[in-house]
Every structure is written in C-alpha cells, then in structure tokens.
Design a protein around this motif. Structure first.
Motif, short mmCIF file in Angstrom:
data_model
loop_
_atom_site.label_atom_id
_atom_site.label_comp_id
_atom_site.label_asym_id
_atom_site.label_seq_id
_atom_site.Cartn_x
_atom_site.Cartn_y
_atom_site.Cartn_z
N VAL A 11 38.51 49.95 71.51
CA VAL A 11 37.99 48.97 72.26
C VAL A 11 38.60 49.11 73.82
CG1 VAL A 11 38.43 46.50 72.78
CG2 VAL A 11 37.89 47.21 70.40
N LEU A 12 39.67 49.60 73.65
CA LEU A 12 40.58 49.85 75.05
C LEU A 12 39.90 50.73 75.82
CD1 LEU A 12 43.38 48.79 75.98
CD2 LEU A 12 42.77 48.46 73.58
N HIS A 13 39.29 51.77 75.12
CA HIS A 13 38.30 52.78 76.09
C HIS A 13 37.26 52.18 76.64
CE1 HIS A 13 40.16 56.70 75.64
NE2 HIS A 13 40.45 56.40 74.27
N ARG A 14 36.57 51.27 75.85
CA ARG A 14 35.35 50.70 76.32
C ARG A 14 35.72 49.64 77.55
NH1 ARG A 14 33.63 50.69 70.73
NH2 ARG A 14 34.61 48.46 70.45
N PHE A 15 36.85 48.94 77.42
CA PHE A 15 37.21 47.95 78.17
C PHE A 15 37.84 48.84 79.67
CE2 PHE A 15 41.19 45.82 79.97
CZ PHE A 15 40.51 44.62 80.29
N ARG A 16 38.38 50.09 79.53
CA ARG A 16 38.46 50.71 80.70
C ARG A 16 37.51 51.04 81.54
NH1 ARG A 16 39.29 55.33 83.19
NH2 ARG A 16 41.25 56.00 84.11
N ALA A 17 36.11 51.46 80.81
CA ALA A 17 35.08 52.08 81.43
C ALA A 17 34.62 51.02 81.94
CB ALA A 17 34.24 52.57 80.51
N VAL B 188 42.89 50.03 90.47
CA VAL B 188 43.27 51.31 89.89
C VAL B 188 44.63 51.04 89.39
CG1 VAL B 188 43.91 53.51 90.89
CG2 VAL B 188 41.83 52.41 91.77
N ARG B 189 45.79 50.49 90.13
CA ARG B 189 46.88 50.56 89.26
C ARG B 189 46.89 49.70 87.82
NH1 ARG B 189 51.33 52.25 92.29
NH2 ARG B 189 52.39 52.42 90.17
N GLY B 190 46.01 48.86 87.91
CA GLY B 190 45.88 47.83 86.81
C GLY B 190 45.55 48.87 85.67
N ILE B 191 44.38 49.61 86.16
CA ILE B 191 43.89 50.59 84.90
C ILE B 191 44.90 51.64 84.33
CG2 ILE B 191 42.02 52.76 84.77
CD1 ILE B 191 40.38 50.99 86.59
N SER C 120 39.34 35.85 88.63
CA SER C 120 39.40 37.19 88.09
C SER C 120 39.73 37.21 86.84
CB SER C 120 40.53 37.75 89.06
OG SER C 120 40.28 38.12 90.60
N ALA C 121 40.77 36.51 86.16
CA ALA C 121 41.21 36.41 84.96
C ALA C 121 39.90 36.06 83.81
CB ALA C 121 42.41 35.39 84.52
N LEU C 122 39.07 35.20 84.43
CA LEU C 122 37.92 34.60 83.53
C LEU C 122 36.98 35.85 83.49
CD1 LEU C 122 37.55 30.96 84.89
CD2 LEU C 122 38.36 31.77 82.46
N TYR C 123 36.64 36.49 84.79
CA TYR C 123 35.97 37.87 84.60
C TYR C 123 36.36 38.94 83.70
CZ TYR C 123 32.49 40.97 85.89
OH TYR C 123 31.30 41.99 86.24
N ILE C 124 37.95 39.15 83.70
CA ILE C 124 38.32 40.03 82.73
C ILE C 124 38.01 39.51 81.53
CG2 ILE C 124 40.49 41.04 81.84
CD1 ILE C 124 41.70 40.93 84.64
N SER C 125 38.02 38.31 81.11
CA SER C 125 37.54 37.91 79.80
C SER C 125 36.36 38.36 79.39
CB SER C 125 37.76 36.36 79.91
OG SER C 125 38.87 35.79 80.16
N GLU C 126 35.58 38.26 80.36
CA GLU C 126 33.86 38.67 80.15
C GLU C 126 34.19 40.42 79.60
OE1 GLU C 126 31.39 37.57 82.93
OE2 GLU C 126 31.95 35.59 83.16
N LEU C 127 34.87 41.03 80.48
CA LEU C 127 34.85 42.22 80.28
C LEU C 127 35.40 42.79 78.79
CD1 LEU C 127 35.83 44.08 83.58
CD2 LEU C 127 33.67 43.30 82.67
N TRP C 128 36.36 41.82 78.31
CA TRP C 128 37.22 42.09 77.09
C TRP C 128 36.03 41.92 75.99
CZ3 TRP C 128 40.94 44.92 75.68
CH2 TRP C 128 42.35 45.16 76.44
#
Length: 508
Positions: free
Chosen positions: A76-82, A111-114, A189-197
């Motif tokens: 899951v982390l790998h897909r989230f990073r991609a 980039v730093r967050g990744i 931004s936080a809500l969009y990160i939720s969609e990516l998770w």
C-alpha cells in the motif's frame, strides 16, 4: 466561525471511513487564498461528537489493519508513493492556492514529504526485534514491536503536505489507524491525500481526516482510544498539547517554534553566506519553523561587509502570487499574520533597530487584496528587543551584531528556542567548537537550513520541542509502537517441579 455567506463558496468535508463526510456541527471556517485575499472554501469545524464517532470508526479499522502482514502494508505504501509522484503538479497547485507559497516551493515540500514515505516503506527493517538464546535455564528471550492503536496528528498551515506525511506515514506502516486534524486554514491538501490513500488500497477507516478548531483538538487530547499525538505549531500551543495529552496518559511529540540563527565568521565566504541567508530566511515568506530568523555576523568588519552585500540582494527579492513564476516567495497566510509582522517591524524601529530594507508596502503584480509583505531587513537589533525574543512568522529578518564566537554561542544558548542554527566558516576548529557547545537540536555547518533528510531524526531542544520523540527518522517507528519482551521455555520432557523463592537469575 465564518462570516462569509455560506452559499457563496464550496463547503468542504471530513474523510471518515473511506468517504468524504459532510460536517454535522453547522460550524464552518473561512479558507482563504492568500494570493487574492478571497474566500475559496468553507472548512467544517467538527464537534466533540463528530470527533469521537470518527475515533470509533478508526478503532474498528485498526483491529483489522494490525493483523495485515507487513508485506501487504508496504505494498500500500509503495502505491501511495507512486500516486504522490504522479499527482505532484496537482498537489503543488492546491498547496499554492490555499497557503500562498509558490508552486516551485510547494513541489519542493512534496519531495521532502515523499522522503518520509520512503522511510515508512522500510518499516519491516525498523520493526525487527532482538533474540537471545538460553539466557538461563533453557529460556530464550525476544522482543516484539506492536502498533499502539488509534493515533492522531495535528498539523500546521505552513506545510500542508510535508508535515502530515512526516507525522503519519510510519504510523500507518507499523499498523496504526491515523486521525489527521490539519490546519483549518489549509484543509484541501489533506482531503486530497485521503483520496490517494484510498486509491492506494488502504482499508477504509485506517486514515481519517477531521477538520476543526480547538474543540476538535481538545477532544483528541481527551479521547481514551487515542494513544499518541504528534503536533506541530506555535510553542504555546505545543506546550498545551503536550501538557493536556500526557495528563490523559498519551504519548505526545509536540514541536513548537524556533528562532534560528546564522553565525557568519570573519573567515566565511560572504557571497556564499548572503546567498544562503536569502533562501533560508525568506523562502515560503519566512513561514517555516526552520527559517533563519537572525543573521549574527562576528565582528564589526564582518557585519558591515555582510550587511552591505545582503542589503542589495534583499531589495531585489520579489513577492507575488503563487502562480507567478518570477516570484521568490508568496503572500503570508492571513491578514492577521500580515498585521502581526507589521507590528513587530514598527515596534523594533521604535526600539532602535535600523530599517535597512523596507518591505511593508511591496509592489505586487497581483490583486491588492492578497496578504503580501515584501522582504524586510532590520539591522542593529539587540537581544532585548521583542522582534529578537519572539518567533516572527513572516518576511522580517534581523541582524544581531556580536564581537566573538563565544558571545554568539552564549546568546543563542540563552534563547528559549533551540530548533535550528547554522554557522558559515572556513575554520574546522570554529565549526567543531560551535557544534559541540551549541544547545540547539538541528545544527548546520555551511548549510543554510539544517533540516535532516527523512531517515534522520528531526527535532529541536528547549522550548522548541516537548517530549522525547522526533518527527522524521527511525524514532517515528519507536514512537508509534509499543515493545514487549517475551521469555519462553519449552521443556524437553516432564520435569519434577520445585518451587523457587529466590529472585530468578541467569546463573541457572
């Protein structure tokens, strides 16, 4: 509470149980675009009941997530990073719109967050325990690390993506369920990160976003099913979160403010030091807890030469809208922030500081209603001035002149903050003395902003950090797990039992 007509702009949501969930409290806060001064959305402010309901959903999800293998979690982390890489441009646009920072700056933040996600992908290595064979009496001892349960992160406005990722990636990887309470100034931004998770395959409920204000924070601090809290913000609030959280038997890592100094030694390359100061001091409109606040040249000759070079460069800096590719930095986050910085500038002038570059009324190729401040430089600031004692979250930077390296070290060590510091010098002995004697958590030598990479620990000293944990680095795995030590023995055959009353030892 908002003063805007609620029908005029979009109402945002929470993210609970894998779904965008409308708020129930009927309380909303205005979300501004700092570049225009316009309200771009309404942020729901959760009630105590809404927070507690979200925690129950997260707790139920945790019971399943903790049983999923490390390998599956890492997938899951790998897909989230991609997905983060794939969506960098859209995320950067979103960061710029709601925080005011330039798109280039926003991309650097992502980039730093990744980097934090990269470290979390290595969670299996960090979760390895210890094993000892036959510690005594055919007993083997080993340690295991397990997730805590539901954990919370309370993040600031100035890094809408990097800080939440730094706070939460490892927490998810080691098996916790996460409640993120982002700054109500930058909720998109936080809500969009939720969609990516969710797209990455994270089970519903493992990741939750609750938008809110102090009521939401206080509920997080009190809810008994939340076991750990990571916080970034101002020092007074960090101290409050730490005090109230630990009072309620939670682990707390609370990161506060900073007053970060750059010492410029007489042997330093002044052109290099000036260039470094510009980016470290004024990037992100100086709204970084690791921004350089004060230049501290050693000796009058050094000070005169440094200020002369710096003055010319600061005067050339350009402030503009987040979409302006020629801008060096953008607007500050709110009108209140702008007013606060102006007050510090004006009061310091009254106290005797010399206004070397005046950025109070900048020329901006953008709507006049934006919250713009130009780069301001104040010389001859003394340690008793308020602008030196306090963290100033805006582009007003200062020069404090000292006579010796010892004087500089003593001044910095006597300050209440101990977040970051750097020295510019060509002297190895001076750098060694500085790094050994300075009481600051993150130290640079000829490095403008000494923020560690994602696999090293991040954290200040003194009143810049409350609690012993760190935000980046391997300490995050320790913070979000509990340790157990197991002693086990498997007799080969039935033995005659004999009661022992002496304290057990390894001599058996």
């Amino acid at each position: 509470m908002t003063t805007t007509t609620q029908n005029a702009v979009k109402k945002l949501t929470h993210f609970i149980g894998g779904e965008m969930t409308p708020g129930k409290s009927e309380r909303f806060g205005d979300v501004y675009s700092p570049s225009t001064g316009e309200v771009i959305a309404l942020c729901p402010l959760a009630s105590t009941e809404e927070v507690n309901e979200a925690v129950e959903v997260a707790h139920a999800a945790f019971e399943k997530w903790k049983r999923i293998s490390l390998g599956k979690r890492v997938e899951v982390l790998h897909r989230f990073r991609a997905l983060l890489v794939e969506e960098t441009n859209r995320l950067a646009e979103m960061i710029g719109l709601e925080s005011g920072k330039t798109v280039a700056d926003a991309k650097g933040e992502i980039v730093r967050g990744i980097e934090s996600v990269d470290l979390a992908i290595n969670a299996p290595h960090l979760l390895k325990g210890e094993y000892s064979v036959n510690v005594g009496g055919d007993i083997n001892s080993f340690s295991i690390k397990q997730p805590l349960g539901v954990v919370a992160a309370i993040s600031p406005f100035n890094f809408p993506v990097m800080v939440p990722l730094a706070m939460t990636s490892m927490a998810v990887a080691v098996g916790n369920a996460v409640i993120l309470k982002p700054s109500e100034k930058v909720p998109n931004s936080a809500l969009y990160i939720s969609e990516l998770w969710k797209k990455a395959g994270l089970p519903d409920g493992v990741w939750t976003v609750i938008n809110g204000d102090k009521e939401a924070v206080d509920t997080i601090l009190k809810n008994p099913k939340i076991h750990a809290i990571s916080f970034v913000g101002s020092t007074p609030i960090a101290e409050y979160v730490y005090s109230e959280g630990t009072k309620n038997n939670k682990r707390v890592a609370a990161f506060g403010g900073g007053k970060n100094h750059m010492i410029i030694m007489p042997d330093a390359d002044l052109d290099q030091a000036v260039t470094a100061f510009l980016g470290a001091a004024y990037g992100s409109a100086s709204q970084r807890c690791m921004a350089i606040s004060a230049a501290m040249p050693v000796g009058e000759k050094t000070a005169e030469a440094f200020v002369a070079k710096l003055k010319a460069r600061v005067a050339q800096l350009k402030v503009g809208a987040y979409t302006d590719e020629s801008a060096d930095f953008g607007a500050v986050i709110t009108q209140q922030s702008k007013d606060s910085v102006l007050k510090y500038i004006n009061e310091s002038i009254e106290e005797g500081a010399v206004l070397t570059v005046d950025g109070r009324n900048p020329e901006v190729n953008a709507p006049e209603k934006g919250f713009y401040l130009g780069a301001t430089l104040l010389d001859h600031v003394t340690p008793d001035m308020k602008i030196y004692r306090d963290e100033v979250f805006g582009p007003a930077r200062i020069v404090v002149r000292v006579s010796t390296l010892d004087e500089a070290i003593n001044l910095i060590n006597s300050h209440e903050f101990g977040n970051g510091v750097t020295i510019y010098t060509e002297s190895g002995p001076a750098a060694r003395k500085f790094t050994q004697e300075i009481e600051v958590g993150m130290v640079g030598v000829n490095v403008p902003i000494p923020i560690p990479v994602g696999y090293h620990n991040f954290g200040g000293l003194k009143r810049s950090k409350f609690g012993e944990a760190h935000m980046f680095g391997p300490d995050t795995a320790r913070f979000f797990t509990k340790s157990k030590t197991v002693s086990e023995r498997w007799p080969e055959a039935k033995e005659d039992s004999k009661t022992e009353f002496a304290f057990p030892s390894s001599n058996q």
